[in-house]
Design an enzyme around this catalytic site. Structure first.
Site, PDB file in Angstrom:
ATOM      1  N   TYR A 259      -1.839  -0.703  11.293  1.00  7.68           N
ATOM      2  CA  TYR A 259      -1.909  -1.064   9.655  1.00  7.68           C
ATOM      3  C   TYR A 259      -0.733  -1.061   8.603  1.00  7.68           C
ATOM      4  O   TYR A 259      -0.614  -1.612   8.313  1.00  7.68           O
ATOM      5  CB  TYR A 259      -3.738  -0.396   9.447  1.00  7.68           C
ATOM      6  CG  TYR A 259      -3.806  -0.318   7.679  1.00  7.68           C
ATOM      7  CD1 TYR A 259      -3.589  -2.643   6.965  1.00  7.68           C
ATOM      8  CD2 TYR A 259      -3.384   0.199   7.054  1.00  7.68           C
ATOM      9  CE1 TYR A 259      -3.563  -1.968   5.432  1.00  7.68           C
ATOM     10  CE2 TYR A 259      -3.556   0.167   5.871  1.00  7.68           C
ATOM     11  CZ  TYR A 259      -3.879  -0.972   5.053  1.00  7.68           C
ATOM     12  OH  TYR A 259      -3.796  -1.068   3.768  1.00  7.68           O
TER      13      TYR A 259
ATOM     14  N   LYS B 277       2.240  -3.508   6.417  1.00  8.64           N
ATOM     15  CA  LYS B 277       2.972  -3.267   5.698  1.00  8.64           C
ATOM     16  C   LYS B 277       3.475  -2.705   5.281  1.00  8.64           C
ATOM     17  O   LYS B 277       4.877  -3.891   3.965  1.00  8.64           O
ATOM     18  CB  LYS B 277       1.460  -2.447   4.788  1.00  8.64           C
ATOM     19  CG  LYS B 277       0.024  -2.522   4.759  1.00  8.64           C
ATOM     20  CD  LYS B 277      -0.079  -3.497   3.862  1.00  8.64           C
ATOM     21  CE  LYS B 277      -1.286  -4.306   3.922  1.00  8.64           C
ATOM     22  NZ  LYS B 277      -1.430  -5.982   2.938  1.00  8.64           N
TER      23      LYS B 277
ATOM     24  N   SER C 187       0.618  -1.628   0.327  1.00 12.25           N
ATOM     25  CA  SER C 187      -0.134  -0.023   0.105  1.00 12.25           C
ATOM     26  C   SER C 187       1.366   1.725   0.105  1.00 12.25           C
ATOM     27  O   SER C 187       1.875   1.117   0.648  1.00 12.25           O
ATOM     28  CB  SER C 187      -0.634   0.171   0.992  1.00 12.25           C
ATOM     29  OG  SER C 187      -1.023   1.518   1.227  1.00 12.25           O
TER      30      SER C 187
HETATM   31  C1  UD1 Z   1      -6.122   4.536   3.705  1.00  5.00           C
HETATM   32  C2  UD1 Z   1      -5.144   3.885   3.530  1.00  5.00           C
HETATM   33  C3  UD1 Z   1      -4.632   3.038   2.855  1.00  5.00           C
HETATM   34  C4  UD1 Z   1      -5.733   1.751   2.739  1.00  5.00           C
HETATM   35  C5  UD1 Z   1      -7.290   2.543   2.491  1.00  5.00           C
HETATM   36  C6  UD1 Z   1      -8.194   1.390   2.697  1.00  5.00           C
HETATM   37  C7  UD1 Z   1      -3.741   5.781   4.739  1.00  5.00           C
HETATM   38  C8  UD1 Z   1      -2.599   6.475   4.439  1.00  5.00           C
HETATM   39  N1  UD1 Z   1      -4.166   5.402   3.883  1.00  5.00           N
HETATM   40  O1  UD1 Z   1      -6.624   5.355   2.546  1.00  5.00           O
HETATM   41  O2  UD1 Z   1      -3.154   2.333   3.093  1.00  5.00           O
HETATM   42  O3  UD1 Z   1      -5.324   1.150   1.705  1.00  5.00           O
HETATM   43  O4  UD1 Z   1      -7.056   3.220   3.776  1.00  5.00           O
HETATM   44  O5  UD1 Z   1      -8.272   0.777   3.225  1.00  5.00           O
HETATM   45  O6  UD1 Z   1      -3.467   5.067   6.370  1.00  5.00           O
HETATM   46  N2  UD1 Z   1     -12.845  10.906   3.424  1.00  5.00           N
HETATM   47  C9  UD1 Z   1     -13.383  11.759   3.704  1.00  5.00           C
HETATM   48  N3  UD1 Z   1     -15.516  11.493   3.829  1.00  5.00           N
HETATM   49  C10 UD1 Z   1     -15.539   9.796   4.714  1.00  5.00           C
HETATM   50  C11 UD1 Z   1     -13.766   8.519   4.133  1.00  5.00           C
HETATM   51  C12 UD1 Z   1     -13.223   9.322   3.418  1.00  5.00           C
HETATM   52  O7  UD1 Z   1     -13.991  12.783   3.329  1.00  5.00           O
HETATM   53  O8  UD1 Z   1     -16.264   8.935   4.777  1.00  5.00           O
HETATM   54  C13 UD1 Z   1     -11.658  11.519   2.796  1.00  5.00           C
HETATM   55  C14 UD1 Z   1     -10.700  11.154   4.182  1.00  5.00           C
HETATM   56  O9  UD1 Z   1     -10.258  11.779   5.060  1.00  5.00           O
HETATM   57  C15 UD1 Z   1      -8.977  11.019   3.059  1.00  5.00           C
HETATM   58  C16 UD1 Z   1      -9.813  10.737   1.664  1.00  5.00           C
HETATM   59  O10 UD1 Z   1     -11.399  10.931   1.804  1.00  5.00           O
HETATM   60  O11 UD1 Z   1      -8.854  12.554   2.558  1.00  5.00           O
HETATM   61  C17 UD1 Z   1      -9.630   9.328   1.409  1.00  5.00           C
HETATM   62  O12 UD1 Z   1      -9.656   8.379   2.607  1.00  5.00           O
HETATM   63  P1  UD1 Z   1     -10.186   6.950   2.234  1.00  5.00           P
HETATM   64  O13 UD1 Z   1     -10.937   6.299   1.133  1.00  5.00           O
HETATM   65  O14 UD1 Z   1     -10.565   6.424   3.520  1.00  5.00           O
HETATM   66  O15 UD1 Z   1      -9.160   6.700   2.479  1.00  5.00           O
HETATM   67  P2  UD1 Z   1      -7.158   6.963   2.958  1.00  5.00           P
HETATM   68  O16 UD1 Z   1      -7.287   7.419   3.815  1.00  5.00           O
HETATM   69  O17 UD1 Z   1      -6.617   7.654   1.746  1.00  5.00           O
END
Ligand code: UD1
Length: 341
Positions: A152, A156, A127
């Protein structure tokens, strides 16, 4: 028909099921295993429909050495793709031991069993989380690992360290780690896709569940990041593009410059959370109830892939757009809703 026979661990999961489709369509024989601890038969059924084949599937845990030994003895596997792992960042903070036990226990048991049966091709689901918040935002594979943001993420990093050590000790073992950015979307058939457990943590499943009415409101976390619109930047990659990279990695693994290589799998484009949400509304025409809220703890401000190495050495690049990812994610959500009725 390829002479390789591929084992996919975590075979009933989101990325493995899409990868199995690509291998089968390229004429490979595949065997899938899963312990159903975070999945069920839903995607296996979809996979059989898409490929019109009977899937060779066995239920079992990757930490069960006897199960693996019997499997390798019987199935004459040539290559392993190791997807099986727990992947919830939040849960890993609450239950770190579950994550260390499962994610490290499965890789070490698998590698031990592979050694006994002289299986020497291993592709690992890694990841972009291994980089933490990198100094260079469009990160390449040479970037150092920063302190992991969660247990997590630490697992990795540790798995990649395990692979570094075993490939130093055993030159016959060939390893490729694929560092996924943010996998989204679903198979265009809408027969397989992501099945979140409970309330989704990830952005796109939360968007589609809100759009279908399962959630009241989407919360976009953070409006004061140092980005054009104040929300985080990510590299969202269509799961079918991601799946195809595994086939290319399996094809090219014996021609790599060293016996332990890592590749970024991303589009190379950074997209903000708010851009994605607006694009979803534009494409689907669905009214989406959303609010902008404070930052989510542990989020990295911005990261996206430099995928040049995968293009050069694997001959892989993404073909599908963000629009296609969102359209397919939405189709899958609608398929799930239609099948619940
Ligand atoms: C995280 C992990 C990644 C993992 C993935 C799968 C980190 C840095 N990244 O990715 O390694 O493979 O999860 O579980 O640890 N967001 C919102 N609202 C929501 C959900 C998300 O605004 O309801 C935003 C988050 O704040 C973030 C972006 O969307 O800025 C992406 O979030 P998300 O889909 O959870 O993925 P990552 O955190 O990037």
């Amino acid at each position: 028909m390829s002479t390789k026979k591929i084992l996919l661990t975590g075979g009933a999961g989101y990325i493995a099921s899409h990868t199995a489709v690509e291998f089968i369509q390229q004429g490979y024989e595949v065997v899938l295993i899963d312990d159903f601890s975070k999945s069920d038969r839903t995607l296996l059924n979809g996979l059989e429909k898409i490929t019109n084949t009977k899937i060779r599937f066995f239920e079992g845990d990757c930490r069960d050495e006897k199960f693996l030994d019997e499997l390798f003895d019987r199935e004459k596997i040539t290559s392993v793709i190791h997807f099986a792992a727990y992947k919830s960042v939040n849960e890993s903070v609450r239950e770190p031991l579950l994550y260390y036990d499962n994610n490290l226990g499965s890789i070490t048991t698998l590698l031990k069993s592979m050694k006994k049966f002289d299986v020497h091709e291993f592709i690992f689901s890694s990841s972009c989380t291994v980089y933490g918040q990198p100094d260079v935002i469009q990160v390449d594979e040479s970037a150092p690992f920063k302190k992991a943001e969660s247990p997590y993420g630490a697992t990795k990093q540790m798995c990649e360290r395990v692979l570094e050590d075993v490939t130093l000790a055993n030159k016959n073992l060939k390893v490729i780690s694929l560092r996924y950015f943010n996998p989204v979307g679903a198979h265009p058939s809408a027969l397989i896709g992501e099945v979140p457990l409970g309330v989704p943590n990830n952005l796109v499943p939360y968007v589609t569940q809100t759009a279908i009415g399962l959630r009241q409101k989407l919360t976009a976390f953070g409006s004061d990041y140092n980005t054009p619109d104040g929300s985080c930047i990510r590299d969202f990659i269509h799961v079918v593009d991601l799946a195809q990279a595994h086939v290319m990695a399996a094809e090219k693994i014996s021609q790599m410059p060293t016996n332990n290589e890592a590749f970024n799998l991303g589009t190379g484009d950074g997209v903000t959370v708010l851009e994605l949400v607006r694009k979803f509304i534009e494409i689907t025409g669905v009214k989406l109830n959303f609010e902008v809220a404070p930052r989510r703890e542990g989020d990295i401000e911005k990261v996206y892939a430099n995928p040049a190495k995968a293009k050069k050495l694997l001959g892989w690049q993404t073909k599908l757009s963000l629009e296609e990812s969102l359209r397919d994610a939405w189709r899958w959500e609608q398929h799930l809703a239609a099948n619940k009725k």
